[in-house]
Design a protein around this motif. Structure first.
Motif, PDB file in Angstrom:
ATOM      1  N   ILE A  17      10.517   0.383  -8.969  1.00  0.00           N
ATOM      2  CA  ILE A  17      10.545   1.828  -8.699  1.00  0.00           C
ATOM      3  C   ILE A  17      11.388   2.516  -9.775  1.00  0.00           C
ATOM      4  O   ILE A  17      11.024   3.581 -10.271  1.00  0.00           O
ATOM      5  N   ALA A  18      12.501   1.899 -10.167  1.00  0.00           N
ATOM      6  CA  ALA A  18      13.350   2.463 -11.228  1.00  0.00           C
ATOM      7  C   ALA A  18      12.582   2.557 -12.538  1.00  0.00           C
ATOM      8  O   ALA A  18      12.698   3.555 -13.262  1.00  0.00           O
ATOM      9  N   ASP A  19      11.791   1.551 -12.851  1.00  0.00           N
ATOM     10  CA  ASP A  19      10.979   1.549 -14.067  1.00  0.00           C
ATOM     11  C   ASP A  19       9.980   2.709 -14.039  1.00  0.00           C
ATOM     12  O   ASP A  19       9.755   3.385 -15.045  1.00  0.00           O
ATOM     13  N   ALA A  20       9.383   2.955 -12.879  1.00  0.00           N
ATOM     14  CA  ALA A  20       8.443   4.067 -12.734  1.00  0.00           C
ATOM     15  C   ALA A  20       9.151   5.409 -12.945  1.00  0.00           C
ATOM     16  O   ALA A  20       8.624   6.302 -13.617  1.00  0.00           O
ATOM     17  N   ALA A  21      10.351   5.538 -12.393  1.00  0.00           N
ATOM     18  CA  ALA A  21      11.115   6.779 -12.556  1.00  0.00           C
ATOM     19  C   ALA A  21      11.436   7.035 -14.023  1.00  0.00           C
ATOM     20  O   ALA A  21      11.305   8.163 -14.516  1.00  0.00           O
ATOM     21  N   LEU A  22      11.845   5.997 -14.731  1.00  0.00           N
ATOM     22  CA  LEU A  22      12.164   6.139 -16.153  1.00  0.00           C
ATOM     23  C   LEU A  22      10.919   6.492 -16.958  1.00  0.00           C
ATOM     24  O   LEU A  22      10.950   7.389 -17.807  1.00  0.00           O
ATOM     25  N   ARG A  23       9.802   5.819 -16.686  1.00  0.00           N
ATOM     26  CA  ARG A  23       8.554   6.121 -17.400  1.00  0.00           C
ATOM     27  C   ARG A  23       8.166   7.581 -17.184  1.00  0.00           C
ATOM     28  O   ARG A  23       7.840   8.295 -18.132  1.00  0.00           O
ATOM     29  N   GLU A  24       8.208   8.025 -15.934  1.00  0.00           N
ATOM     30  CA  GLU A  24       7.855   9.419 -15.634  1.00  0.00           C
ATOM     31  C   GLU A  24       8.781  10.397 -16.356  1.00  0.00           C
ATOM     32  O   GLU A  24       8.326  11.400 -16.906  1.00  0.00           O
ATOM     33  N   ALA A  25      10.081  10.120 -16.356  1.00  0.00           N
ATOM     34  CA  ALA A  25      11.032  11.017 -17.017  1.00  0.00           C
ATOM     35  C   ALA A  25      10.773  11.080 -18.515  1.00  0.00           C
ATOM     36  O   ALA A  25      10.829  12.164 -19.119  1.00  0.00           O
ATOM     37  N   ARG A  26      10.501   9.945 -19.126  1.00  0.00           N
ATOM     38  CA  ARG A  26      10.193   9.933 -20.564  1.00  0.00           C
ATOM     39  C   ARG A  26       8.919  10.715 -20.852  1.00  0.00           C
ATOM     40  O   ARG A  26       8.869  11.510 -21.792  1.00  0.00           O
ATOM     41  N   ASP A  29       0.825  -1.214   0.000  1.00  0.00           N
ATOM     42  CA  ASP A  29       0.000   0.000   0.000  1.00  0.00           C
ATOM     43  C   ASP A  29       0.856   1.260   0.000  1.00  0.00           C
ATOM     44  O   ASP A  29       0.436   2.296  -0.510  1.00  0.00           O
ATOM     45  N   ALA A  30       2.053   1.195   0.568  1.00  0.00           N
ATOM     46  CA  ALA A  30       2.937   2.362   0.617  1.00  0.00           C
ATOM     47  C   ALA A  30       3.391   2.790  -0.778  1.00  0.00           C
ATOM     48  O   ALA A  30       3.862   3.909  -0.960  1.00  0.00           O
ATOM     49  N   LEU A  31       3.243   1.904  -1.763  1.00  0.00           N
ATOM     50  CA  LEU A  31       3.637   2.220  -3.135  1.00  0.00           C
ATOM     51  C   LEU A  31       2.461   2.676  -3.993  1.00  0.00           C
ATOM     52  O   LEU A  31       2.648   3.048  -5.150  1.00  0.00           O
ATOM     53  N   HIS A  80       3.879   9.221  -9.481  1.00  0.00           N
ATOM     54  CA  HIS A  80       3.367   8.024  -8.813  1.00  0.00           C
ATOM     55  C   HIS A  80       3.739   6.744  -9.552  1.00  0.00           C
ATOM     56  O   HIS A  80       3.926   6.731 -10.757  1.00  0.00           O
ATOM     57  N   ILE A  81       3.794   5.675  -8.800  1.00  0.00           N
ATOM     58  CA  ILE A  81       4.036   4.347  -9.349  1.00  0.00           C
ATOM     59  C   ILE A  81       2.705   3.837  -9.908  1.00  0.00           C
ATOM     60  O   ILE A  81       1.669   3.969  -9.259  1.00  0.00           O
ATOM     61  N   GLU A  82       2.762   3.299 -11.113  1.00  0.00           N
ATOM     62  CA  GLU A  82       1.567   2.809 -11.793  1.00  0.00           C
ATOM     63  C   GLU A  82       1.583   1.284 -11.826  1.00  0.00           C
ATOM     64  O   GLU A  82       2.656   0.676 -11.728  1.00  0.00           O
ATOM     65  N   PRO A  83       0.414   0.655 -11.987  1.00  0.00           N
ATOM     66  CA  PRO A  83       0.347  -0.815 -11.990  1.00  0.00           C
ATOM     67  C   PRO A  83       1.252  -1.483 -13.025  1.00  0.00           C
ATOM     68  O   PRO A  83       1.753  -2.579 -12.788  1.00  0.00           O
ATOM     69  N   GLN A  84       1.491  -0.850 -14.153  1.00  0.00           N
ATOM     70  CA  GLN A  84       2.336  -1.457 -15.196  1.00  0.00           C
ATOM     71  C   GLN A  84       3.834  -1.368 -14.899  1.00  0.00           C
ATOM     72  O   GLN A  84       4.638  -2.012 -15.570  1.00  0.00           O
ATOM     73  N   ASP A  85       4.240  -0.595 -13.899  1.00  0.00           N
ATOM     74  CA  ASP A  85       5.656  -0.455 -13.567  1.00  0.00           C
ATOM     75  C   ASP A  85       6.158  -1.724 -12.881  1.00  0.00           C
ATOM     76  O   ASP A  85       5.535  -2.202 -11.939  1.00  0.00           O
ATOM     77  N   PRO A 120      -2.458   8.769   2.562  1.00  0.00           N
ATOM     78  CA  PRO A 120      -2.064  10.151   2.281  1.00  0.00           C
ATOM     79  C   PRO A 120      -0.565  10.326   2.040  1.00  0.00           C
ATOM     80  O   PRO A 120      -0.134  11.328   1.481  1.00  0.00           O
ATOM     81  N   GLU A 121       0.228   9.337   2.487  1.00  0.00           N
ATOM     82  CA  GLU A 121       1.669   9.345   2.233  1.00  0.00           C
ATOM     83  C   GLU A 121       2.020   8.078   1.481  1.00  0.00           C
ATOM     84  O   GLU A 121       1.553   6.994   1.841  1.00  0.00           O
ATOM     85  N   HIS A 122       2.813   8.214   0.431  1.00  0.00           N
ATOM     86  CA  HIS A 122       3.202   7.056  -0.358  1.00  0.00           C
ATOM     87  C   HIS A 122       4.470   7.351  -1.150  1.00  0.00           C
ATOM     88  O   HIS A 122       4.899   8.494  -1.268  1.00  0.00           O
ATOM     89  N   VAL A 123       5.051   6.291  -1.688  1.00  0.00           N
ATOM     90  CA  VAL A 123       6.296   6.382  -2.449  1.00  0.00           C
ATOM     91  C   VAL A 123       6.025   6.929  -3.839  1.00  0.00           C
ATOM     92  O   VAL A 123       5.020   6.593  -4.472  1.00  0.00           O
ATOM     93  N   THR A 124       6.917   7.785  -4.293  1.00  0.00           N
ATOM     94  CA  THR A 124       6.932   8.250  -5.681  1.00  0.00           C
ATOM     95  C   THR A 124       8.326   7.969  -6.239  1.00  0.00           C
ATOM     96  O   THR A 124       9.280   7.733  -5.483  1.00  0.00           O
ATOM     97  N   ALA A 125       8.422   8.001  -7.557  1.00  0.00           N
ATOM     98  CA  ALA A 125       9.692   7.720  -8.234  1.00  0.00           C
ATOM     99  C   ALA A 125      10.080   8.923  -9.069  1.00  0.00           C
ATOM    100  O   ALA A 125       9.229   9.522  -9.736  1.00  0.00           O
ATOM    101  N   SER A 126      11.364   9.284  -9.042  1.00  0.00           N
ATOM    102  CA  SER A 126      11.794  10.437  -9.833  1.00  0.00           C
ATOM    103  C   SER A 126      13.129  10.178 -10.511  1.00  0.00           C
ATOM    104  O   SER A 126      13.851   9.238 -10.168  1.00  0.00           O
TER     105      SER A 126
END
Length: 180
Positions: A82-91, A32-34, A74-79, A40-46
């Motif tokens: 966490i690194a994959d989420a960061a790369l997706r967001e950056a792209r 749930d933290a992801l 935010h981390i999405e179900p397809q990620d 109200p508090e959760h992990v994000t990737a950058s």
């Protein structure tokens, strides 16, 4: 499972108060933290995007926050990580489709409280690094008003207060790894 891989990556980092806080937060919240809706508090990737010489950083002007910051979200179900989420967001946020992470190594941990137009109370951000040619074509996304290169030692005035120190620490970490 993504949460287990993340705990392993966190545990591999050098001991620090930030690492210990993240480990406690993830162990208490589990998967749930992801999740964006996990509380109200959760992990994000950058992702910090630097020029090859590390002299410049590509930043976006965040529409909701009204500040310059690295790409992320935010981390999405397809990620798959966490690194994959960061790369997706950056792209997505930079418009640089061919962007790749320098490595899957976590280089920044930053818990920050949110105010104003945010539905979340705090983000437990996990930062990674990508390198892009200084002449790469980039574009702002719907979440950003602008994307620009800045000298790492001359950041714009409207960045979060801890941001200059975070940029310096990430650059020093990359430079230290390159010399080893």
């Amino acid at each position: 499972m993504i949460v287990d891989d993340f705990l392993t990556s966190l545990a591999a980092l050098p001991a620090s108060p930030a690492r210990e806080s993240y480990l406690s937060f993830i162990r208490a919240g589990g998967s749930d933290a992801l999740e964006r809706d996990g509380g109200p508090e959760h992990v994000t990737a950058s992702c910090f995007v630097f020029s090859p010489d590390l002299e410049r950083v590509l930043l976006c002007f965040h529409r909701k926050g009204q500040f310059w910051v690295q790409f992320g979200g935010h981390i999405e179900p397809q990620d798959s990580s966490i690194a994959d989420a960061a790369l997706r967001e950056a792209r997505e946020e930079s418009g640089i489709a061919e962007l790749a992470l320098r490595s899957d190594a976590i280089l920044d941990l930053d818990r920050h409280e949110l105010h104003g137009g945010f539905a979340c109370a705090a983000h437990w951000d996990v930062g990674f690094v990508a390198i892009a040619a200084a002449d790469v074509n980039f574009a702002a996304s719907d979440e950003s008003e602008d994307v620009r290169w800045f000298a790492t030692n001359a950041l714009p005035k409207n960045v979060p207060s801890s941001f200059p120190a975070r940029i310096a620490a990430v650059v020093n970490s990359i430079a230290g790894r390159a010399s080893n």
